[in-house]
Design an enzyme around this catalytic site. Structure first.
Site, short mmCIF file in Angstrom:
data_model
loop_
_atom_site.label_atom_id
_atom_site.label_comp_id
_atom_site.label_asym_id
_atom_site.label_seq_id
_atom_site.Cartn_x
_atom_site.Cartn_y
_atom_site.Cartn_z
N HIS A 1 64.10 -2.89 89.44
CA HIS A 1 62.82 -2.78 88.75
C HIS A 1 62.65 -1.36 88.21
CE1 HIS A 1 59.12 -4.88 87.87
NE2 HIS A 1 58.38 -3.87 88.30
N SER B 1 58.79 -8.80 89.53
CA SER B 1 57.49 -9.23 88.98
C SER B 1 57.41 -10.74 88.79
CB SER B 1 57.23 -8.58 87.60
OG SER B 1 56.96 -7.22 87.72
N ARG C 1 55.63 12.66 93.04
CA ARG C 1 55.00 11.34 93.19
C ARG C 1 53.78 11.40 94.10
NH1 ARG C 1 58.42 6.62 91.33
NH2 ARG C 1 57.19 5.59 92.94
N TYR D 1 45.94 -1.37 86.49
CA TYR D 1 45.75 -2.68 87.12
C TYR D 1 46.14 -2.60 88.59
CZ TYR D 1 50.81 -2.98 86.36
OH TYR D 1 52.15 -2.72 86.35
N GLN E 1 54.17 6.77 85.12
CA GLN E 1 53.33 5.96 86.00
C GLN E 1 52.91 6.72 87.25
OE1 GLN E 1 55.65 2.54 87.03
NE2 GLN E 1 57.06 3.68 88.32
N LYS F 1 51.94 -8.14 96.37
CA LYS F 1 53.16 -8.94 96.40
C LYS F 1 52.84 -10.30 97.00
CE LYS F 1 56.39 -6.15 94.80
NZ LYS F 1 56.94 -6.41 93.46
#
Lengths: 256, 256, 256, 256, 256
Positions: free
Chosen positions: B179, B230, B138, B152, B192, B156
């Protein structure tokens, strides 16, 4: 609805964040002679500003901006708005200016407030030397010599649920005192210049953070975001990131 | 109002999404020789960046952007902000740059947080190899070799009703864990890169999704939108869609 | 807070709304020969796109846009994003492109959802022919041959009081079913293409309405605005109005 | 949540507010011959439009706009969108257009609604002549010959607390009836053209006010702001102020 | 919902804040002769405007603007909108205009309201001389001869929780009376021109503050922000800061 007590403030030097974009097309197409003159005049402007030859006191520094929002940031602190005005316009008369456009700017003035330094405001000149020195360092700050800078403007919320300007003075002072505690954990890693801009520019404050490691700045701001002073009351504007450069680096900066 | 516990974070590579628009008018009118040189220098810049010749580690990739917001996306991941700065400026000195304008950009840094990997943060280097490898992947991600990219930025919410930064740590961790479960259903179809941008750019995170089928990305994001993390707490910025291209495709890309 | 059930979706053709402004100054000043070439190449590009010579299936149409936001809209529907990308860039290589600037665009993909067609999603290929045909007509729509087009992007609200994404599935399905009923009263007068854009562009859907009489479109949208699905949950973006033109009209369009 | 009853509406002429900026640099530098031609063709375009030579009915008028947003406003009302489209494009083919840029625009259509004229909508053509004449004057309005014009677009709020579109019909009708009463006090001093733009442009209505004394318009709008129909439900867009000029004034207008 | 009583207002002179940016590139490259002519014509335009040679009464003044938003502010007050219109356009016909772009503007009209001066509105011309003089000084203000100017537009909130326009008259009058008290503490240090712009420009008022010391203006506005009239009801637009200059300074201003 009663009116809340504002903090006393004292102001020091005016601050201009002068963001410029390089017109790279013009730069690439310019003959060597024009480029050399641009570098020479640009370097001289920046060096002269950094040496504060134009005023009794103050400070200036140059930064390379990351991303598309701008390329150069020239940061000026000076005792009068006339000094700032002169510096801003003088730039336009260098041969370097022919290769730049004004991309953004922010006008503010260094500020200490009675939240932080009530003793100072109550006792005035009789306050002890430690406090006086601290105040002086906030009103007439030296620009820290660090690699990274993060700038953003901000205001305090005046929403129906959370309205900073309708909190009692002591509650605001407590919030800010706790907020300041977070910063102390980053002493030596992150330095800040806080300047007020009510009536000067679109937000209420400009915040400029300095550190050698950008992740220290990121962690400080992320930690602060959980503090109610930010989580509940902060409205942030745009963020600009930049790296310190010396006027002598201008040639290398423009050479790519 | 008590201050909430922030997650620990660890940062890896800096990330620049460098969006460029082609000046098609200039391109059409340019003599063949200038075009050839632009393609040659552009291809060399992109190939060199993708081979990470400029740094010990990192990754770069090139994309064709759909719609009017931009034409090219050059995505760079590098260990230092200096590397990123150099890559951004080096582009300006290629003959290709004469035919491009900077249309948009986003600056961030890869990040893992204690929400996801508490064990890692608690045990540090003694954490087991599986976790360490996961963290490494990561912080120093390879750009997936897929056809489609969606980027994008997001933050929060800090609203009066739903304020992410005033939730207890465990609640935030639960939200994010649920999530993340959604993402797992798309393993092998959507990858991602999540990077933090507090203090670096206008939002708090940049999200870059990769997949061969754009509808997989669309379905993943649509499904996530129903997840409270989200539906209740996300503030999205602009969305940019792009298709992977190899530096060798530059000539065909510019030929239309 | 439990996570809500998302609808299943199926996607069809990708959709690009490609809005262009005419550079009238350049047009007026261009020599007759360049104008003729621009019209010829523009007409050929548009005709070829409308005949879908570049792909196995899809549709394209050309429109004159009202007001200052743009002058031309070229609407493309194609099976792959690669087809769309190629069409967008091919335009730049016509002589017409020299007289246009990209003014706006929207990227999306036709979509049917399980709200409307649960039977289809449950039974899949065994669903009866009527439903299958209906689905097909939504996923691979022919652009209606009407005089007027209205385009706007939209999202569903995720506010603290009204949050579409936190409604139970059945409530959302009911809202949309009632919403659809309004449209049925306009059958034969107004046709719509609904395309999803989560992860593709800034809003969640693009809505394109077609009719011969603009006041039919206006009345339909006004009536829908009183329906809770819109009154309570819709966030609208910009609206663009346009009139259908044939590629053969290009010369007259440019002649004024 | 039940769906509210929309008002019936009837539409008349399409309306284009076509705002243009003068390129004063180009104007100053143009040779006398080009200027004369620009004035001549501009005057002819404006006169012809004002005489409605292009259509069976309608009206047009020319205004000088105050401030930096635009310089000229050409206001067109015509029976079809095709008429409007032709007028907009025809302007681009005058020599005057070489000295203008499109600065803004608004597309709408005159509208009467069942809130105001229920009798008319219920009885249709059998309604008495007074009502029919009133309706006609709203659908096919003559542009008043006054010195001052104020234009702004607006929408009705759809907020969680105050949602116009979820009020019962009678409540909306009452609000608007009271709102209209205010206007009556200004009869003879302020005239308005109200046109709907749902599906045509970004807001729901365009409001154009006319009066000889700008302070009459200011006072009317200020008074209306205290009326719940505005104070609670109006979302205003930009405001543009302009002064009526005759096509014959064009030369003086451009001469400064 | 009952309609609230609006205050009576009386209007005086129209006000145009005309913000211009210098095109420094053009300026640097212009031959000496063109520069001299620009300075001469600019100086003459500004002097003539400041001497109000164009109208029976009014006032004009020139300012250098700080930051990237603009360079020059020409502030005009005149009895009619025609006067303002003529002044705005006349500037375009000076040789100085060739080196400027319109960067921003604001149109308003000086205003006194019945909140402040109920006696005046009730008694009209029979009001005593002190009040009449005060009113006159607000409607036909002389531009104070101070070094610093701060301009911003503002509106009063019409939110669901705090709605200025739904407060009873007396409550509004009380708020404004208390608000005015703050200003009195700055008498002699800060002067203001308040002008209304409902129907004229995007906000409801334009506020222009004058003082020799910018920190006086800053402190006044900061103090006012704690007053409920601002903390609860004010929506601020952009802020522009400027320094007074004499037309005779134009040469020095442009020389850098």
């Amino acid at each position: 609805m009663e009116r809340r007590q504002p903090p006393q403030t004292e102001e020091g030097w005016y601050v201009l964040h002068d963001f410029r974009s390089i017109d790279w097309d013009a730069w690439r197409n310019a003959p060597e002679r024009r480029r050399e003159r641009a570098i020479e005049e640009g370097r001289e402007y920046l060096s002269t500003a950094e040496s504060v030859a134009d005023a009794d006191e103050g400070d200036s520094a140059t930064f390379a901006v990351l991303g598309h929002k701008a390329d150069l940031l020239v940061l000026h602190l000076r005792p009068t708005l006339g000094d700032i005005d002169a510096l801003e316009r003088r730039f336009e008369h260098t041969a370097l200016a022919e290769f730049t456009e004004r991309a953004d700017s922010y006008l503010s003035v260094t500020e200490v407030s009675g939240y932080m330094s009530q003793e100072y405001f109550e006792e005035g000149e009789t306050a002890d030397t430690g406090i006086a020195n601290y105040i002086e360092s906030r009103l007439k700050p030296e620009i820290p010599d660090t690699d990274f800078l993060s700038f953003y403007p901000m205001s305090k919320r005046r929403g129906p649920d959370h309205n900073w300007y309708e909190l009692p003075f002591d509650e605001r002072a407590d919030y800010l005192s706790n907020h300041g505690e977070i910063g102390k954990d980053y002493a030596g890693r992150v330095t800040q210049i806080i300047s007020g801009s009510v009536g000067l520019d679109d937000y209420e404050w400009g915040i400029t953070l300095f550190g050698d490691d950008p992740t220290d700045v990121k962690e400080l701001l992320y930690e602060m975001r959980f503090d109610p002073s930010s989580s509940r009351f902060a409205e942030f504007g745009r963020f600009l990131s930049a790296r310190r450069m010396s006027p002598a680096d201008l040639s290398a900066f423009l050479a790519g």
